[in-house]
Design an enzyme around this catalytic site. Structure first.
Site, PDB file in Angstrom:
ATOM      1  N   GLY A  34       0.836  -1.201   0.000  1.00 36.32           N
ATOM      2  CA  GLY A  34       0.000   0.000   0.000  1.00 36.32           C
ATOM      3  C   GLY A  34       0.864   1.241   0.000  1.00 36.32           C
ATOM      4  N   ASP A  70      -7.724  12.284  12.220  1.00 35.43           N
ATOM      5  CA  ASP A  70      -7.880  11.756  10.859  1.00 35.43           C
ATOM      6  C   ASP A  70      -8.587  10.408  10.894  1.00 35.43           C
ATOM      7  OD1 ASP A  70      -7.632  11.958   8.097  1.00 35.43           O
ATOM      8  OD2 ASP A  70      -5.648  11.023   8.045  1.00 35.43           O
ATOM      9  N   LYS A 116       6.504   1.198   6.949  1.00 43.62           N
ATOM     10  CA  LYS A 116       6.072   2.420   6.257  1.00 43.62           C
ATOM     11  C   LYS A 116       7.325   3.220   5.914  1.00 43.62           C
ATOM     12  CE  LYS A 116       3.175   6.545   7.132  1.00 43.62           C
ATOM     13  NZ  LYS A 116       2.198   7.137   8.081  1.00 43.62           N
ATOM     14  N   VAL A 167       3.995   1.471   1.853  1.00 46.30           N
ATOM     15  CA  VAL A 167       3.929   0.472   2.927  1.00 46.30           C
ATOM     16  C   VAL A 167       4.289  -0.899   2.360  1.00 46.30           C
ATOM     17  CG1 VAL A 167       2.510  -0.571   4.733  1.00 46.30           C
ATOM     18  CG2 VAL A 167       2.133   1.820   4.081  1.00 46.30           C
ATOM     19  N   GLY A 175       0.307   5.899   0.504  1.00 54.93           N
ATOM     20  CA  GLY A 175      -0.524   7.087   0.348  1.00 54.93           C
ATOM     21  C   GLY A 175       0.216   8.130  -0.461  1.00 54.93           C
TER      22      GLY A 175
END
Length: 465
Positions: free
Chosen positions: A19, A143, A41, A26, A21
């Site tokens: 993954g 968040d 991460k 990640v 962002g």
């Protein structure tokens, strides 16, 4: 000549990207000698990385590392590779985190359907337990949204991503401060962030918790933003929306809780302590006693009912588990009944493999053919697509990749990948296709998956149970 590689992070090797962002990537990381799995991460460092950006990451790590609770994703360790080492290693800040082996909570939820009340109650209680602890440490998350709700291998909720968090109370003195920074994603932020006035920290997270409860029960967020430019929010504020779908199908008890959490005036908004004492939260829960198999079945019931799981995990053959990292994945998951029951292991050319994304399917066409049809089908839906080079994965199998992105119905950006690899099915050559989300709402991502497998160009070639 090979380029810079990823370092080992306190004994863990970065094995596969899972993954990422806007600012990070990640990876799944494995410690082979100890048979352990973690997430890593990576925030890359470049010549353009500012001192302020580094300070923000250091603040995130400092806050996250101090939080230890069963419903908070654990921060394990971190290493920094500076630019001066870039000839050997990829420069960056590497954060080693607990691995969310159960994947995304909201990846298991059918859009516009939601989960059963008992499942929603279990996860809501875990969420407020985690948030109550975070607040007790003087920290505000800021968040809270579906993509930051992960599950471990036993199906326990883990709150993740402290990149926007802030300290609002000093533990030593108990001194509390208001906050001023505007942050968060519009469908989940509290309405008081629309003004330029300082705001109290805890009510911001309470609002986020209320939006997540609504999303659990309904399978969608209540509005695109909490302002008068949103018709849905206007209907909520004036009370007219409660006779309409989907509000009118939420039972009275959880609805009263949602309305308390989503009180527009933060001074009158419910607190987390109020939520703990709400009759709906205090109901006895059989699921809380911890049968992973039953939890997995009930969590994914809406995907079973609408046939999505038959497409994501058809019974194609009886492959055995293969590949080092997946053996580690299994041996490291003592309660893998949950992940097994959720079918988080996919049958691929070289055996079964751990794949946490339920947005996947099998086709009767080979990779080069099906990826062309996938691209055309997505572009017909106004999704931006970009071809990526064909690569070989760690098993020497050719992987066709497509980078995709766009905006969902809530005006939230999504980004991700479509990965396609060859798959042999009863002597016929076909493909295994996985949609991996980097950014955006998991429910919107599932909607896009549904649009893709239903597209006239793709649907005739999708293999079913």
């Amino acid at each position: 000549m090979t380029g810079p590689k990823y370092p080992k992070v306190v004994g863990y090797e970065l094995v596969v990207q899972i993954g990422g962002g806007g600012f990070s990537t990640v990876f799944r990381a494995v410690n082979i000698s100890e048979h352990r799995v973690a997430a890593c991460k990576l925030i890359r460092l470049t010549a353009e990385t500012s001192e302020k950006e580094r300070k923000n990451v250091e603040k995130e790590m400092r806050i996250h590392a101090a939080l230890k609770h069963t419903n908070v994703l654990e921060f394990l360790n971190a290493v920094v590779v500076e630019l001066k080492h870039q000839a050997t290693y990829v420069p960056g800040i590497y954060m080693l985190l607990e691995f969310g082996g159960g994947g995304d909570l909201f990846d298991k939820i059918a859009p516009d359907v939601g989960v059963r009340e008992d499942v929603a109650q279990l996860y809501f209680n875990q969420l407020i337990a985690g948030m109550n602890y975070i607040h007790s440490q003087g920290v505000c998350h800021r968040d809270l949204k579906p993509e930051n709700m992960l599950l471990d291998v036993a199906g326990t909720l883990k709150i993740s991503d402290f990149g926007l968090s802030a300290v609002f109370r000093l533990k030593e003195s108990g001194k509390t401060r208001t906050l001023t920074e505007r942050c968060g994603s519009l469908p989940y932020v509290a309405p008081e962030l629309n003004s330029d006035q300082p705001y109290y920290a805890e009510p911001i997270d309470v609002w986020g918790v209320g939006v997540i409860l609504f999303t659990l029960l309904v399978g969608n967020t209540p509005w695109d933003e909490p302002t008068m430019s949103s018709p849905e929010f206007c209907g909520y504020a004036n009370g007219s929306i409660f006779s309409e779908e989907p509000w009118n199908r939420i039972p009275a008890e959880p609805l009263s809780l949602i309305r308390g959490l989503l009180t527009v005036d933060p001074a009158n908004r419910m607190t987390l302590n109020d939520a703990f004492q709400h009759p709906w939260c205090m109901r006895p829960s059989q699921l809380a006693e911890g049968n992973p198999l039953e939890l997995a079945e009930r969590l994914s019931q809406s995907l079973r009912d609408n046939g999505d799981l038959d497409l994501a995990a058809p019974t194609l053959n009886d492959s055995n588990m293969d590949g080092d990292e997946d053996q580690i994945m299994l041996s490291a998951t003592h309660q893998s009944q949950f992940t097994q029951s959720l079918m988080l292991f996919s049958q691929t050319q070289s055996g079964a493999r751990y794949t946490p994304h339920l947005t996947r399917f099998y086709t009767s066409l080979g990779p080069s053919l099906i990826i062309t049809l996938i691209k055309e089908a997505l572009e017909n839906e106004k999704v931006k697509c970009k071809d990526a080079p064909v690569i070989k994965n760690d098993r020497g199998v050719e992987l066709h990749k497509l980078r995709i992105g766009g905006w969902d119905m809530r005006k939230q950006m999504f980004k991700g990948w479509v990965d396609v690899e060859p798959f042999s099915y009863r002597g016929v050559e076909g493909s295994f296709c996985v949609m991996r989300r980097d950014e955006g709402n998991p429910i919107s991502w599932r909607q896009l998956w549904k649009v893709l497998i239903s597209a006239p160009l793709v649907e005739p070639h999708v293999l079913r149970k």
